[in-house]
Design an enzyme around this catalytic site. Sequence first.
Site, PDB file in Angstrom:
ATOM      1  N   HIS A  76       0.834  -1.531   0.129  1.00 32.67           N
ATOM      2  CA  HIS A  76       0.456   0.094  -0.506  1.00 32.67           C
ATOM      3  C   HIS A  76       0.861   1.193   0.164  1.00 32.67           C
ATOM      4  O   HIS A  76       0.530   2.617  -0.018  1.00 32.67           O
ATOM      5  CB  HIS A  76      -1.080  -0.009   0.851  1.00 32.67           C
ATOM      6  CG  HIS A  76      -0.557   0.420   2.325  1.00 32.67           C
ATOM      7  ND1 HIS A  76       0.016  -0.441   2.835  1.00 32.67           N
ATOM      8  CD2 HIS A  76      -0.093   1.463   2.657  1.00 32.67           C
ATOM      9  CE1 HIS A  76       0.450  -0.269   4.500  1.00 32.67           C
ATOM     10  NE2 HIS A  76       0.554   1.327   4.000  1.00 32.67           N
TER      11      HIS A  76
ATOM     12  N   ASP B  10       0.133  -7.730   1.496  1.00 31.87           N
ATOM     13  CA  ASP B  10       0.710  -5.596   1.460  1.00 31.87           C
ATOM     14  C   ASP B  10       1.986  -6.281   1.835  1.00 31.87           C
ATOM     15  O   ASP B  10       2.241  -6.172   3.049  1.00 31.87           O
ATOM     16  CB  ASP B  10      -0.519  -5.160   3.270  1.00 31.87           C
ATOM     17  CG  ASP B  10       0.111  -3.945   3.098  1.00 31.87           C
ATOM     18  OD1 ASP B  10       0.267  -3.325   1.848  1.00 31.87           O
ATOM     19  OD2 ASP B  10       0.021  -3.566   3.424  1.00 31.87           O
TER      20      ASP B  10
ATOM     21  N   SER C 285       4.100   2.793   8.211  1.00 35.66           N
ATOM     22  CA  SER C 285       4.146   1.473   6.738  1.00 35.66           C
ATOM     23  C   SER C 285       5.053   0.947   6.180  1.00 35.66           C
ATOM     24  O   SER C 285       5.968   2.480   5.907  1.00 35.66           O
ATOM     25  CB  SER C 285       2.636   2.437   5.955  1.00 35.66           C
ATOM     26  OG  SER C 285       1.676   2.178   7.063  1.00 35.66           O
ATOM     27  N   GLY C 286       5.152  -0.135   6.507  1.00 34.13           N
ATOM     28  CA  GLY C 286       6.028  -0.735   5.419  1.00 34.13           C
ATOM     29  C   GLY C 286       7.681  -0.968   6.216  1.00 34.13           C
ATOM     30  O   GLY C 286       8.696  -1.630   5.799  1.00 34.13           O
TER      31      GLY C 286
END
Length: 802
Positions: free
Chosen positions: A614, A657, A752-753
């Site tokens: 994402h 994801d 995120s990530g």
Amino acid sequence: MGISKNAFVFLLFLYSVQGNLLDNYIKTEGAWILSHNKHIYKTNNPEECAEKCEAETKFTCRSFTFTSKDQQCTTLAENTKKALVLRRTNAVLFEKRMYLLECRRGKGEDYRGTESKTRNGVSCQKWADTEPHVPRFTPDSNPNDGLEENYCRNPDKDVYGPWCYTTDPKKRFDFCNIPECEEECMHCSGEKYQGNISRTESGLECQPWDAQKPHSHGYIPANLPDKDLKMNYCRNPDGEPRPWCFTTDPSKRWEFCNIPRCATPPPTTGQGLQCLAGNGDNYRGKIAITESGKTCQNWASQFPHKHARTPENYPCKALDENYCRNPDGESRPWCYTTSKDVRWEYCSIPSCEETKVEITAEAVDEQVPNTEDCYQGNGATYRGTTSLTVSGKRCQAWRSMSPHSHKKTPAAFPNADLRLNYCRNPDGDRAPWCYTTDPSVRWEFCHLKKCGDLQTVVQKPVQTTTESGTADCILGKGKDYRGTTAKTGSGKTCQAWSSQTPHTHDFFTPLTHPHAGLEQNYCRNPDGDINGPWCYTTDPRKAWDYCEIPKCPPPQYECGKAKRKQKMCPQRIVGGCVSNPHSWPWQISLRTSFEQHFCGGTLIAPQWVLTATHCLERSQRPSSYKVFLGLHHEAKKDPSLQIRDVEALFKEPDGADIALLKLSSPALINDYVIPACLPKAHTVVGGKIECYVTGWGETQGTGGEGKLKETGFPVIENKICNRPEFLHNKVKSTELCAGNIDGGTDSCQGDSGGPLVCPEHDKFIQHGVTSWGLGCAQPRKPGVYVRVSSYISWIERTIANN
């Protein structure tokens, strides 16, 4: 069915022939019993030592210690119930289970516990005494029946169980209230059930606890030594209403088992507390309002919230009225609320401690400066906040007596700063240590080094290095070459990049390319030329030419091992603490082509980064992204900074994801940039294992903005995370949960990530990619991470083919 004494001896013989004799013992590493009644032998292993204990004739052997270095076996008449327990390096204590049990099998002929009162509360007379009653059974007449002290026993195999002569002259003897051992039945909610039932209530066969097929899970026996997760027997390791198991049916993940309730009353746990101690499981006060002021719902009621935490399912948890309680192992007492919009909340219960130390994230940063967390001398003056042992175990709080009772308390050592569960050295050992939260390991030295043994990190320009020092060689296209070669391949001297003589040029100067290392007249590759470094020449007839610089050998490194020790923040990067600079050298910043941070990622190989799918929604073009490595300050241009363009994007083909980025050229591996380790395929990190997340994301006012922050919290098993009160079946088997159930620490927007890494031995393994959550650091809403081990095959295949 009861086991007679002769049958029990026969069973011990069978164990030595068919099984492991040590199954009859409880093992504790690092423990030593101080005893005068002992016998020392030379043996090769603990099994041989157990045989010596079984054959001991000088006294009743209740335990033994074994030291592998000395191959010394010491059989003992005492166990931890009767003797002082000390710390000792390399020693392992083995205690006979039968002398630790405070329950009876069948008629209790082999009961060897320490209950010494009758069912009516009258103290027992010593078996060797003749007043007030002349006994028929004595230690001399019944030497094998354990008639020691005044403990309840059953020397005549009475059908009603253990008994004793009383100290009441009017009552010669009476029976004792010894509960049944939970082997054929269960007390309470079956938390201590240790029987062999291995089918669920619908008849499905249970999956072995040490298996990960057909259902992967985090209830790993080695990580939960106190939960007796043997074979495929039904157990209750997580506070359910009764024992359960994972099933061998791929379509049914888990199910309850039918275990009958014991006929005898459960063991007494002592008088309940009116204040909060530990996690409050023994709180019996009458507070019935949550921390936000909501009235509690009656535990027997199913309105407005339906639930399974009923007095019937949890008969030993005092679920009276609507009082706040902790029936299922939460971090503190709680209740369902009478508000239909809020299912449950924690309660504010006054602490039993006279003073309670509150450490905020800012306070931790003040206490732990941005220097190495190390100790001087033997560490007696160490006052840092490390709370992990050398093997990665979490430390037990010094005030706590669970799982290990001890005498190293703050009151006994007032000058040793025994705060919370921080590593200390109160008794002058060779280094800081702590008791562990693992019941089978009493203590360990801590994950700390002497200050003189640490490698000091000095901020300096990054150079290509080998084991022998600075190397005049290039990696890839040599875009990061910072050597001192200043001649072209044809032997011409290079013109200084800041000079305009003999060749004028406007584009490649120190001002136009401040990160390209255009100092003096050294060969460089500011435009990423595929043929490598070049320079303008001092020959008026040749404007520029390539330099001949050899290729560097592949970088040598150990994944997951930083050059600078992590702070391993113990606090509540939302609510975390600022990291020691460059202590998480695999953390990268994923940025737009305008160099604005928006996501995190993990360097897993010199030219590969793992991140979340994402994070790549804004563009499908690799040129839209840049990867910043070697950073501590998000905005500051650290001298250690490396910048890479992205050559290719690879999203997981089934829509998970998780994504891979191939860098335009390999990262330079040095003290500031080191890849993390990947887990083995399909491995599952156990529940309650402490892991860490890092990032420059939203801090929600907790401080540390602009600097890399970290926080540690436990992994939460998917079975628990998917309960209705948490994430209600939203977490897939290819994802994992981690966080504090009561909130306070979490990853957030901008993280995120990024990586969720867990310490294993002396390395950090990336088990998760930060994916999603319901809010940030909200109570009952832990973060969700892609389970990296589920995608190892895809990662390896993608890297190999590209």
